[in-house]
Write a protein that holds these residues in place. Sequence first.
Motif, PDB file in Angstrom:
ATOM      1  N   VAL A 175      14.034  15.594  40.516  1.00 14.28           N
ATOM      2  CA  VAL A 175      14.263  15.747  39.086  1.00 14.28           C
ATOM      3  C   VAL A 175      13.183  14.993  38.309  1.00 14.28           C
ATOM      4  O   VAL A 175      12.673  13.964  38.769  1.00 14.28           O
ATOM      5  N   THR A 176      12.825  15.537  37.186  1.00 18.29           N
ATOM      6  CA  THR A 176      11.873  14.883  36.284  1.00 18.29           C
ATOM      7  C   THR A 176      12.523  14.728  34.923  1.00 18.29           C
ATOM      8  O   THR A 176      13.049  15.695  34.361  1.00 18.29           O
ATOM      9  N   LEU A 177      12.497  13.513  34.417  1.00 20.38           N
ATOM     10  CA  LEU A 177      13.057  13.197  33.112  1.00 20.38           C
ATOM     11  C   LEU A 177      11.921  12.817  32.175  1.00 20.38           C
ATOM     12  O   LEU A 177      10.947  12.177  32.590  1.00 20.38           O
ATOM     13  N   SER A 178      12.079  13.173  30.919  1.00 21.71           N
ATOM     14  CA  SER A 178      11.017  12.941  29.953  1.00 21.71           C
ATOM     15  C   SER A 178      11.478  12.022  28.833  1.00 21.71           C
ATOM     16  O   SER A 178      12.647  12.025  28.443  1.00 21.71           O
ATOM     17  N   CYS A 179      10.540  11.251  28.310  1.00 22.41           N
ATOM     18  CA  CYS A 179      10.838  10.315  27.229  1.00 22.41           C
ATOM     19  C   CYS A 179       9.674  10.292  26.244  1.00 22.41           C
ATOM     20  O   CYS A 179       8.522  10.049  26.636  1.00 22.41           O
ATOM     21  N   SER A 180       9.997  10.538  24.991  1.00 20.61           N
ATOM     22  CA  SER A 180       8.995  10.408  23.931  1.00 20.61           C
ATOM     23  C   SER A 180       9.330   9.187  23.101  1.00 20.61           C
ATOM     24  O   SER A 180      10.393   9.142  22.464  1.00 20.61           O
ATOM     25  N   PRO A 181       8.481   8.171  23.099  1.00 20.83           N
ATOM     26  CA  PRO A 181       8.786   6.943  22.365  1.00 20.83           C
ATOM     27  C   PRO A 181       8.612   7.117  20.867  1.00 20.83           C
ATOM     28  O   PRO A 181       8.105   8.144  20.406  1.00 20.83           O
ATOM     29  N   ILE A 182       9.020   6.116  20.151  1.00 24.69           N
ATOM     30  CA  ILE A 182       8.800   6.091  18.710  1.00 24.69           C
ATOM     31  C   ILE A 182       7.293   6.083  18.457  1.00 24.69           C
ATOM     32  O   ILE A 182       6.536   5.414  19.176  1.00 24.69           O
ATOM     33  N   SER A 183       6.874   6.822  17.453  1.00 26.76           N
ATOM     34  CA  SER A 183       5.463   6.912  17.122  1.00 26.76           C
ATOM     35  C   SER A 183       4.867   5.526  16.914  1.00 26.76           C
ATOM     36  O   SER A 183       5.409   4.706  16.166  1.00 26.76           O
ATOM     37  N   GLU A 209       8.223  -0.158  33.813  1.00 25.85           N
ATOM     38  CA  GLU A 209       7.728  -0.234  32.442  1.00 25.85           C
ATOM     39  C   GLU A 209       6.259   0.152  32.420  1.00 25.85           C
ATOM     40  O   GLU A 209       5.480  -0.218  33.319  1.00 25.85           O
ATOM     41  N   TYR A 210       5.906   0.918  31.418  1.00 21.82           N
ATOM     42  CA  TYR A 210       4.528   1.358  31.247  1.00 21.82           C
ATOM     43  C   TYR A 210       4.004   0.906  29.901  1.00 21.82           C
ATOM     44  O   TYR A 210       4.734   0.869  28.900  1.00 21.82           O
ATOM     45  N   PHE A 211       2.732   0.573  29.896  1.00 26.07           N
ATOM     46  CA  PHE A 211       2.049   0.204  28.652  1.00 26.07           C
ATOM     47  C   PHE A 211       0.636   0.770  28.732  1.00 26.07           C
ATOM     48  O   PHE A 211      -0.097   0.465  29.693  1.00 26.07           O
ATOM     49  N   SER A 212       0.291   1.581  27.770  1.00 29.71           N
ATOM     50  CA  SER A 212      -1.043   2.199  27.748  1.00 29.71           C
ATOM     51  C   SER A 212      -1.401   2.828  29.087  1.00 29.71           C
ATOM     52  O   SER A 212      -2.462   2.574  29.663  1.00 29.71           O
ATOM     53  N   GLU A 213      -0.481   3.633  29.575  1.00 31.15           N
ATOM     54  CA  GLU A 213      -0.645   4.451  30.783  1.00 31.15           C
ATOM     55  C   GLU A 213      -0.656   3.645  32.084  1.00 31.15           C
ATOM     56  O   GLU A 213      -0.887   4.214  33.152  1.00 31.15           O
ATOM     57  N   THR A 214      -0.414   2.346  32.015  1.00 29.40           N
ATOM     58  CA  THR A 214      -0.412   1.499  33.208  1.00 29.40           C
ATOM     59  C   THR A 214       1.000   0.993  33.487  1.00 29.40           C
ATOM     60  O   THR A 214       1.688   0.535  32.572  1.00 29.40           O
ATOM     61  N   GLN A 215       1.391   1.056  34.745  1.00 22.62           N
ATOM     62  CA  GLN A 215       2.681   0.489  35.113  1.00 22.62           C
ATOM     63  C   GLN A 215       2.524  -1.017  35.202  1.00 22.62           C
ATOM     64  O   GLN A 215       1.788  -1.528  36.057  1.00 22.62           O
ATOM     65  N   ARG A 257       5.306   7.825  35.206  1.00 20.89           N
ATOM     66  CA  ARG A 257       3.951   7.801  34.672  1.00 20.89           C
ATOM     67  C   ARG A 257       4.017   7.844  33.157  1.00 20.89           C
ATOM     68  O   ARG A 257       5.047   8.188  32.568  1.00 20.89           O
ATOM     69  N   GLN A 258       2.899   7.497  32.546  1.00 23.01           N
ATOM     70  CA  GLN A 258       2.805   7.543  31.088  1.00 23.01           C
ATOM     71  C   GLN A 258       1.518   8.259  30.723  1.00 23.01           C
ATOM     72  O   GLN A 258       0.468   8.043  31.343  1.00 23.01           O
ATOM     73  N   PHE A 259       1.607   9.069  29.724  1.00 20.96           N
ATOM     74  CA  PHE A 259       0.462   9.858  29.290  1.00 20.96           C
ATOM     75  C   PHE A 259      -0.255   9.156  28.135  1.00 20.96           C
ATOM     76  O   PHE A 259       0.245   8.180  27.570  1.00 20.96           O
ATOM     77  N   SER A 260      -1.408   9.698  27.787  1.00 23.29           N
ATOM     78  CA  SER A 260      -2.232   9.060  26.753  1.00 23.29           C
ATOM     79  C   SER A 260      -1.538   9.041  25.391  1.00 23.29           C
ATOM     80  O   SER A 260      -1.853   8.214  24.539  1.00 23.29           O
ATOM     81  N   ASN A 261      -0.591   9.938  25.187  1.00 21.43           N
ATOM     82  CA  ASN A 261       0.148   9.944  23.905  1.00 21.43           C
ATOM     83  C   ASN A 261       1.400   9.072  23.966  1.00 21.43           C
ATOM     84  O   ASN A 261       2.249   9.138  23.093  1.00 21.43           O
ATOM     85  N   SER A 262       1.507   8.264  25.014  1.00 23.65           N
ATOM     86  CA  SER A 262       2.609   7.315  25.256  1.00 23.65           C
ATOM     87  C   SER A 262       3.877   7.963  25.786  1.00 23.65           C
ATOM     88  O   SER A 262       4.795   7.244  26.173  1.00 23.65           O
ATOM     89  N   ARG A 263       3.954   9.267  25.786  1.00 15.78           N
ATOM     90  CA  ARG A 263       5.117   9.915  26.404  1.00 15.78           C
ATOM     91  C   ARG A 263       5.168   9.550  27.882  1.00 15.78           C
ATOM     92  O   ARG A 263       4.145   9.349  28.532  1.00 15.78           O
ATOM     93  N   SER A 264       6.388   9.433  28.385  1.00 11.71           N
ATOM     94  CA  SER A 264       6.554   9.011  29.778  1.00 11.71           C
ATOM     95  C   SER A 264       7.478   9.970  30.511  1.00 11.71           C
ATOM     96  O   SER A 264       8.355  10.598  29.904  1.00 11.71           O
ATOM     97  N   GLU A 265       7.273  10.060  31.774  1.00 13.58           N
ATOM     98  CA  GLU A 265       8.164  10.816  32.650  1.00 13.58           C
ATOM     99  C   GLU A 265       8.551   9.938  33.829  1.00 13.58           C
ATOM    100  O   GLU A 265       7.771   9.091  34.266  1.00 13.58           O
ATOM    101  N   MET A 266       9.764  10.150  34.308  1.00 18.94           N
ATOM    102  CA  MET A 266      10.140   9.542  35.572  1.00 18.94           C
ATOM    103  C   MET A 266      10.624  10.643  36.502  1.00 18.94           C
ATOM    104  O   MET A 266      11.183  11.652  36.064  1.00 18.94           O
TER     105      MET A 266
END
Lengths: 114, 110
Positions: free
Chosen positions: A19-27, A48-54, A67-76
Amino acid sequence: KAGVTQTPRYLIKTRGQQVTLSCSPISGHRSVSWYQQTPGQGLQFLFEYFSETQRNKGNFPGRFSGRQFSNSRSEMNVSTLELGDSALYLCASGIAASLTGELFFGEGSRLTVL
Amino acid sequence: SQQGEEDPQALSIQEGENATMNCSYKTSINNLQWYRQNSGRGLVHLILIRSNEREKHSGRLRVTLDTSKKSSSLLITASRAADTASYFCATDRDTDKLIFGTGTRLQVFP
């Protein structure tokens, strides 16, 4: 300002699936944390991810990844699902580089594994 | 693993009464936070108290921190049915992540 958005809100899977879950943080928030919540174990820190780094990882098996993408969205992702993976998965975003400031949570993704 | 332990695990009161819940933790901290969670929903931040603070207020909420006893309390005054929720403390053990306690389930009857 939109809050933290998690998708999907509910899902049912069977043992062995993934399963893949998605998270879009506050802008503007660059930190995204993931927690697993179960009645028996309570809220457990996943990673925890910060600027695409765990930056930090909890005590979970390698089947749990993120993982975290360049737009800060994250998936687990959880692979080879087990019955015990049934839980509410919560994502939280933070504004500060510090991992211990105020967190803003999404409504969660409730995973049921049959 | 939990850093904080809330006490009591469950609390039932009538509207208008005060609700007090406690949190004990094990290691030194920089700050302690309280969060609220309505059933099956996300957590909402209530208040943050730093290790050099002893008391903090926010509306009907009053938080105290005793670092010598490694404990904190959350007081909700004049409770309302809408305060029914679970309340969690969270501490920044090792300053690298927030660790949540086991939570107190508060039920406020109208």
